[in-house]
Design a protein around this motif. Structure first.
Motif, PDB file in Angstrom:
ATOM      1  N   VAL A  91      71.523  98.357  20.531  1.00 19.53           N
ATOM      2  CA  VAL A  91      70.562  99.301  21.671  1.00 19.53           C
ATOM      3  C   VAL A  91      70.646  97.897  22.344  1.00 19.53           C
ATOM      4  O   VAL A  91      70.989  97.963  23.731  1.00 19.53           O
ATOM      5  CB  VAL A  91      70.346  99.788  20.888  1.00 19.53           C
ATOM      6  CG1 VAL A  91      68.878 100.040  22.420  1.00 19.53           C
ATOM      7  CG2 VAL A  91      70.290 101.074  20.384  1.00 19.53           C
ATOM      8  N   LYS A  92      70.347  96.557  22.552  1.00 18.57           N
ATOM      9  CA  LYS A  92      69.660  95.893  22.999  1.00 18.57           C
ATOM     10  C   LYS A  92      70.414  94.802  24.090  1.00 18.57           C
ATOM     11  O   LYS A  92      71.294  95.168  25.141  1.00 18.57           O
ATOM     12  CB  LYS A  92      68.742  94.541  22.827  1.00 18.57           C
ATOM     13  CG  LYS A  92      67.414  95.491  22.823  1.00 18.57           C
ATOM     14  CD  LYS A  92      66.162  95.753  23.524  1.00 18.57           C
ATOM     15  CE  LYS A  92      65.286  95.631  23.012  1.00 18.57           C
ATOM     16  NZ  LYS A  92      64.560  96.864  24.087  1.00 18.57           N
ATOM     17  N   GLN A  93      72.246  94.987  23.381  1.00 19.35           N
ATOM     18  CA  GLN A  93      73.056  94.186  23.767  1.00 19.35           C
ATOM     19  C   GLN A  93      73.546  95.504  24.794  1.00 19.35           C
ATOM     20  O   GLN A  93      73.960  95.025  26.176  1.00 19.35           O
ATOM     21  CB  GLN A  93      73.962  93.975  22.636  1.00 19.35           C
ATOM     22  CG  GLN A  93      74.207  92.897  22.269  1.00 19.35           C
ATOM     23  CD  GLN A  93      75.367  92.600  20.408  1.00 19.35           C
ATOM     24  OE1 GLN A  93      75.819  93.882  20.386  1.00 19.35           O
ATOM     25  NE2 GLN A  93      75.618  91.710  21.097  1.00 19.35           N
ATOM     26  N   ALA A  94      73.500  96.770  24.303  1.00 17.80           N
ATOM     27  CA  ALA A  94      74.325  97.661  25.513  1.00 17.80           C
ATOM     28  C   ALA A  94      73.186  97.574  26.487  1.00 17.80           C
ATOM     29  O   ALA A  94      73.845  98.138  27.410  1.00 17.80           O
ATOM     30  CB  ALA A  94      74.456  99.423  24.694  1.00 17.80           C
ATOM     31  N   GLU A  95      71.910  97.767  26.593  1.00 15.29           N
ATOM     32  CA  GLU A  95      71.145  97.496  27.984  1.00 15.29           C
ATOM     33  C   GLU A  95      71.611  96.233  28.790  1.00 15.29           C
ATOM     34  O   GLU A  95      71.818  96.777  29.747  1.00 15.29           O
ATOM     35  CB  GLU A  95      69.779  97.953  27.342  1.00 15.29           C
ATOM     36  CG  GLU A  95      68.953  99.056  26.515  1.00 15.29           C
ATOM     37  CD  GLU A  95      68.420  98.878  25.948  1.00 15.29           C
ATOM     38  OE1 GLU A  95      67.298 100.032  25.738  1.00 15.29           O
ATOM     39  OE2 GLU A  95      67.148  97.937  26.101  1.00 15.29           O
ATOM     40  N   ARG A  96      72.408  95.281  27.966  1.00 17.80           N
ATOM     41  CA  ARG A  96      72.528  94.504  28.944  1.00 17.80           C
ATOM     42  C   ARG A  96      73.047  94.276  29.817  1.00 17.80           C
ATOM     43  O   ARG A  96      73.418  93.705  30.779  1.00 17.80           O
ATOM     44  CB  ARG A  96      72.318  93.070  27.772  1.00 17.80           C
ATOM     45  CG  ARG A  96      70.558  92.653  27.834  1.00 17.80           C
ATOM     46  CD  ARG A  96      70.613  90.986  27.439  1.00 17.80           C
ATOM     47  NE  ARG A  96      71.454  90.581  26.121  1.00 17.80           N
ATOM     48  CZ  ARG A  96      71.304  91.211  25.003  1.00 17.80           C
ATOM     49  NH1 ARG A  96      69.933  91.664  24.274  1.00 17.80           N
ATOM     50  NH2 ARG A  96      71.991  90.772  23.282  1.00 17.80           N
ATOM     51  N   LEU A  97      74.698  95.439  28.767  1.00 19.52           N
ATOM     52  CA  LEU A  97      75.623  94.931  29.571  1.00 19.52           C
ATOM     53  C   LEU A  97      75.754  96.160  30.574  1.00 19.52           C
ATOM     54  O   LEU A  97      75.862  95.613  31.598  1.00 19.52           O
ATOM     55  CB  LEU A  97      76.577  95.764  28.272  1.00 19.52           C
ATOM     56  CG  LEU A  97      77.456  94.493  27.168  1.00 19.52           C
ATOM     57  CD1 LEU A  97      77.949  95.186  25.562  1.00 19.52           C
ATOM     58  CD2 LEU A  97      78.246  93.989  27.788  1.00 19.52           C
TER      59      LEU A  97
END
Length: 130
Positions: A91-97
């Motif tokens: 989720v955090k990676q997707a938020e950064r993307l």
């Protein structure tokens, strides 16, 4: 278009994270219930000597089964915790993307607006008109 795809991916990861959190919550609740049952069994054994004389094998088997279930559940809770944490990372990676894609979109829009302003002022004007 990229930021929209990233938003969709984020939504999927958030939904998966909620599912994993629900699973973990159910496992932890079941573990608490088993521990409470074990406590009740032990209290029953401690408080009622007549019960021990009447049902020793049944009570002992249930206590052993409870302990075995707790051990199995502990393993499952640990596994589910790891899955949930991994999903939280996604989720955090997707938020950064998404944030990166939105920043790129904003930059592209700013560059386009700047290009339009430059083209507007760079276009020769006909000042001979009345």
């Amino acid at each position: 278009m990229n930021w929209k795809n990233q938003r969709r991916i984020l939504a999927v990861h958030e939904q998966l994270h909620r599912i994993e959190m629900g699973r973990l919550s159910r496992l932890e609740r079941r573990a608490r219930e088993l521990k409470e049952e074990e406590t009740r069994i032990v209290e029953c054994l401690d408080g009622n000597r007549k019960l021990i004389a009447l049902f020793p094998e049944v009570v002992l088997q249930r206590l052993k089964a409870n302990i075995r279930q707790q051990q199995e559940l502990r393993t499952e809770v640990d596994r589910q915790t790891n899955v949930t944490l991994e999903q939280a990372k996604r989720v955090k990676q997707a938020e950064r993307l998404v944030a990166d894609a939105e920043m790129e979109r904003d930059k592209a829009m700013e560059l386009e607006a700047l290009r339009e302003v430059i083209e507007h002022y760079a276009t020769p004007r006909d000042f001979s008109a009345p």
